[in-house]
Design a protein around this motif. Sequence first.
Motif, PDB file in Angstrom:
ATOM      1  N   SER A   1     -12.947  76.975 -54.699  1.00  0.00           N
ATOM      2  CA  SER A   1     -13.251  78.371 -55.311  1.00  0.00           C
ATOM      3  C   SER A   1     -12.121  79.397 -54.583  1.00  0.00           C
ATOM      4  CB  SER A   1     -14.694  78.774 -55.355  1.00  0.00           C
ATOM      5  OG  SER A   1     -15.049  78.874 -53.815  1.00  0.00           O
ATOM      6  N   GLU A   2     -11.835  78.829 -53.324  1.00  0.00           N
ATOM      7  CA  GLU A   2     -10.756  80.053 -52.765  1.00  0.00           C
ATOM      8  C   GLU A   2      -9.409  79.614 -53.029  1.00  0.00           C
ATOM      9  OE1 GLU A   2     -11.878  78.992 -48.552  1.00  0.00           O
ATOM     10  OE2 GLU A   2     -13.823  79.780 -48.693  1.00  0.00           O
ATOM     11  N   HIS A   3      -9.130  78.842 -53.885  1.00  0.00           N
ATOM     12  CA  HIS A   3      -7.867  78.633 -54.257  1.00  0.00           C
ATOM     13  C   HIS A   3      -7.462  78.727 -55.984  1.00  0.00           C
ATOM     14  CE1 HIS A   3      -7.044  77.121 -50.295  1.00  0.00           C
ATOM     15  NE2 HIS A   3      -8.373  76.892 -50.296  1.00  0.00           N
ATOM     16  N   ILE A   4      -8.370  79.080 -56.498  1.00  0.00           N
ATOM     17  CA  ILE A   4      -8.310  79.083 -58.112  1.00  0.00           C
ATOM     18  C   ILE A   4      -6.826  79.707 -58.723  1.00  0.00           C
ATOM     19  CG2 ILE A   4      -9.228  79.657 -60.437  1.00  0.00           C
ATOM     20  CD1 ILE A   4     -12.012  79.201 -59.236  1.00  0.00           C
ATOM     21  N   ALA A   5      -6.672  80.886 -58.132  1.00  0.00           N
ATOM     22  CA  ALA A   5      -5.580  81.318 -58.298  1.00  0.00           C
ATOM     23  C   ALA A   5      -4.390  80.742 -58.121  1.00  0.00           C
ATOM     24  CB  ALA A   5      -5.349  82.922 -57.729  1.00  0.00           C
ATOM     25  N   CYS A   6      -4.121  79.928 -56.929  1.00  0.00           N
ATOM     26  CA  CYS A   6      -3.075  79.219 -56.599  1.00  0.00           C
ATOM     27  C   CYS A   6      -3.032  78.025 -57.684  1.00  0.00           C
ATOM     28  CB  CYS A   6      -3.275  78.747 -55.306  1.00  0.00           C
ATOM     29  SG  CYS A   6      -1.935  77.588 -54.813  1.00  0.00           S
ATOM     30  N   TYR A   7      -4.165  77.343 -57.968  1.00  0.00           N
ATOM     31  CA  TYR A   7      -4.077  76.207 -58.982  1.00  0.00           C
ATOM     32  C   TYR A   7      -3.387  76.879 -60.302  1.00  0.00           C
ATOM     33  CZ  TYR A   7      -7.753  74.265 -56.084  1.00  0.00           C
ATOM     34  OH  TYR A   7      -8.344  73.654 -54.950  1.00  0.00           O
ATOM     35  N   ASN A   8      -3.799  78.004 -60.873  1.00  0.00           N
ATOM     36  CA  ASN A   8      -3.565  78.531 -62.043  1.00  0.00           C
ATOM     37  C   ASN A   8      -1.641  78.791 -61.991  1.00  0.00           C
ATOM     38  OD1 ASN A   8      -5.459  78.507 -63.723  1.00  0.00           O
ATOM     39  ND2 ASN A   8      -6.621  80.146 -62.505  1.00  0.00           N
ATOM     40  N   ALA A   9      -1.306  79.310 -60.960  1.00  0.00           N
ATOM     41  CA  ALA A   9       0.005  79.567 -60.699  1.00  0.00           C
ATOM     42  C   ALA A   9       0.796  78.385 -60.546  1.00  0.00           C
ATOM     43  CB  ALA A   9      -0.006  80.534 -59.380  1.00  0.00           C
ATOM     44  N   ARG A  10       0.233  77.311 -60.175  1.00  0.00           N
ATOM     45  CA  ARG A  10       0.975  76.186 -60.156  1.00  0.00           C
ATOM     46  C   ARG A  10       1.232  75.631 -61.296  1.00  0.00           C
ATOM     47  NH1 ARG A  10      -1.004  73.352 -54.540  1.00  0.00           N
ATOM     48  NH2 ARG A  10       0.468  71.654 -55.396  1.00  0.00           N
ATOM     49  N   LEU A  11       0.612  76.073 -62.371  1.00  0.00           N
ATOM     50  CA  LEU A  11       0.823  75.612 -63.898  1.00  0.00           C
ATOM     51  C   LEU A  11       2.150  76.030 -64.542  1.00  0.00           C
ATOM     52  CD1 LEU A  11      -2.847  75.716 -65.279  1.00  0.00           C
ATOM     53  CD2 LEU A  11      -1.462  73.679 -64.637  1.00  0.00           C
ATOM     54  N   GLU A  12       2.658  77.015 -63.872  1.00  0.00           N
ATOM     55  CA  GLU A  12       3.724  77.482 -64.433  1.00  0.00           C
ATOM     56  C   GLU A  12       4.879  76.517 -64.902  1.00  0.00           C
ATOM     57  OE1 GLU A  12       4.616  80.663 -65.470  1.00  0.00           O
ATOM     58  OE2 GLU A  12       2.302  80.855 -65.021  1.00  0.00           O
ATOM     59  N   PRO A  13       5.331  75.677 -63.975  1.00  0.00           N
ATOM     60  CA  PRO A  13       6.421  74.574 -64.610  1.00  0.00           C
ATOM     61  C   PRO A  13       6.195  74.019 -65.672  1.00  0.00           C
ATOM     62  CG  PRO A  13       5.990  74.358 -62.205  1.00  0.00           C
ATOM     63  CD  PRO A  13       4.881  75.357 -62.446  1.00  0.00           C
ATOM     64  N   LEU A  14       4.634  73.565 -65.953  1.00  0.00           N
ATOM     65  CA  LEU A  14       4.397  72.938 -67.012  1.00  0.00           C
ATOM     66  C   LEU A  14       4.581  73.993 -68.205  1.00  0.00           C
ATOM     67  CD1 LEU A  14       1.272  70.997 -66.140  1.00  0.00           C
ATOM     68  CD2 LEU A  14       3.565  70.212 -66.211  1.00  0.00           C
ATOM     69  N   ILE A  15       4.556  75.321 -68.284  1.00  0.00           N
ATOM     70  CA  ILE A  15       4.604  76.157 -69.255  1.00  0.00           C
ATOM     71  C   ILE A  15       6.042  76.222 -69.652  1.00  0.00           C
ATOM     72  CG2 ILE A  15       4.522  78.863 -69.735  1.00  0.00           C
ATOM     73  CD1 ILE A  15       1.809  78.819 -68.001  1.00  0.00           C
ATOM     74  N   ALA A  16       6.814  76.379 -68.466  1.00  0.00           N
ATOM     75  CA  ALA A  16       8.251  76.530 -68.730  1.00  0.00           C
ATOM     76  C   ALA A  16       8.861  75.060 -69.448  1.00  0.00           C
ATOM     77  CB  ALA A  16       8.906  76.518 -67.214  1.00  0.00           C
ATOM     78  N   ARG A  17       8.244  73.916 -69.663  1.00  0.00           N
ATOM     79  CA  ARG A  17       8.430  72.835 -70.152  1.00  0.00           C
ATOM     80  C   ARG A  17       7.721  72.682 -71.468  1.00  0.00           C
ATOM     81  NH1 ARG A  17       7.534  68.933 -65.266  1.00  0.00           N
ATOM     82  NH2 ARG A  17       7.844  67.286 -66.846  1.00  0.00           N
ATOM     83  N   SER A  18       7.095  73.932 -71.919  1.00  0.00           N
ATOM     84  CA  SER A  18       6.456  73.900 -73.277  1.00  0.00           C
ATOM     85  C   SER A  18       5.383  72.746 -73.298  1.00  0.00           C
ATOM     86  CB  SER A  18       7.465  73.943 -74.492  1.00  0.00           C
ATOM     87  OG  SER A  18       8.545  74.765 -74.257  1.00  0.00           O
ATOM     88  N   LEU A  19       4.594  72.332 -72.305  1.00  0.00           N
ATOM     89  CA  LEU A  19       3.658  71.377 -72.447  1.00  0.00           C
ATOM     90  C   LEU A  19       2.427  71.996 -72.300  1.00  0.00           C
ATOM     91  CD1 LEU A  19       5.431  69.004 -69.688  1.00  0.00           C
ATOM     92  CD2 LEU A  19       5.444  68.793 -72.265  1.00  0.00           C
ATOM     93  N   LEU A  20       2.201  73.212 -72.235  1.00  0.00           N
ATOM     94  CA  LEU A  20       0.653  73.744 -72.371  1.00  0.00           C
ATOM     95  C   LEU A  20       0.702  74.714 -73.649  1.00  0.00           C
ATOM     96  CD1 LEU A  20       0.070  74.789 -68.731  1.00  0.00           C
ATOM     97  CD2 LEU A  20      -0.499  72.850 -69.813  1.00  0.00           C
ATOM     98  N   TYR A  21      -0.391  74.849 -74.266  1.00  0.00           N
ATOM     99  CA  TYR A  21      -0.599  75.917 -75.333  1.00  0.00           C
ATOM    100  C   TYR A  21      -1.990  76.413 -75.074  1.00  0.00           C
ATOM    101  CZ  TYR A  21      -3.095  71.833 -77.769  1.00  0.00           C
ATOM    102  OH  TYR A  21      -3.849  70.852 -77.966  1.00  0.00           O
ATOM    103  N   PRO A  22      -2.095  77.687 -75.455  1.00  0.00           N
ATOM    104  CA  PRO A  22      -3.322  78.309 -75.501  1.00  0.00           C
ATOM    105  C   PRO A  22      -4.224  77.818 -76.661  1.00  0.00           C
ATOM    106  CG  PRO A  22      -1.649  79.883 -76.796  1.00  0.00           C
ATOM    107  CD  PRO A  22      -1.120  78.494 -76.179  1.00  0.00           C
TER     108      PRO A  22
END
Length: 279
Positions: free
Chosen positions: A76-97
């Motif tokens: 629970s103390e690291h949730i923002a960090c987990y989400n921030a580390r998804l950026e490489p997947l967003i940059a590679r067009s591997l995530l969608y809302p």
Amino acid sequence: MAFVTRFAPSPTGPLHLGHAYSALLGHDMARAAGGSFLLRMEDTDLERCRPEYEAQILDDLSWLGLTWDGPVHRQSEHIACYNARLEPLIARSLLYPCSCTRSDIRAALSAPQEGVQHNVYPGICRGRSMASRLPGDALRLDLGAALAQLSPEALVFQETGAAHEGRHLVEADTALSDIGDVVLSRKGEDIVAYFLASAFDDADQGITDVVRGVDLFTFTPIQVILQHLLALPAPRYHHHGLIRDDQGKRLAKRDDARAIAKYRAEGASPADIRRMVGL
């Protein structure tokens, strides 16, 4: 390579005999190997996790004679960090809302349960751009696109548990049919998927061997896929048998009759608990 494992309960209820078995087994394996045993609280479900449950877990583990190396890691103390580390997947067009059913998405973010069917997402929102993401939308992994960027030969993991011992290949077709486009996080609720946070933490904490129940074996492929997508090291896995009730059902946190605290109150000793779980 040093042996490093972890016990990672969710503080949503009391520890029962099944938890005790997993914790004792991992602890015994680590100490026998001269390695490290870490304690992690998988408390990303902020609605169900309670500080009183965490306090009881810590007290029960200490009573059982377990010691852990280093401070307790709380997800629970690291949730923002987990989400921030998804950026490489967003940059590679591997995530969608995804704005599909709220309850279905929340269920998909929870730790898996034996006997609970995982519904493969039909891809309703696939193809949406990140620019279209709305408050409350989840992020899903486009599994087909992700697998197309990975070498099939690399998607392997080593299992040391007796039920599935050996080297396992994650088959792309099976992953698409059985896993699908999983939810990784949900915007606005500060929650991330169990398996995503676990993959990041296993890498960050240098976990070499994951010791957990065999009910999670079928969930391993998605973690292996994420490890390769995010260039994370892959640990070995040891999926052990489960402690079951008289009807053969897996023990659940709602089964307070087998809570460690209840056995303690009735005068059981740590040695009694070890005998009950076959150690």
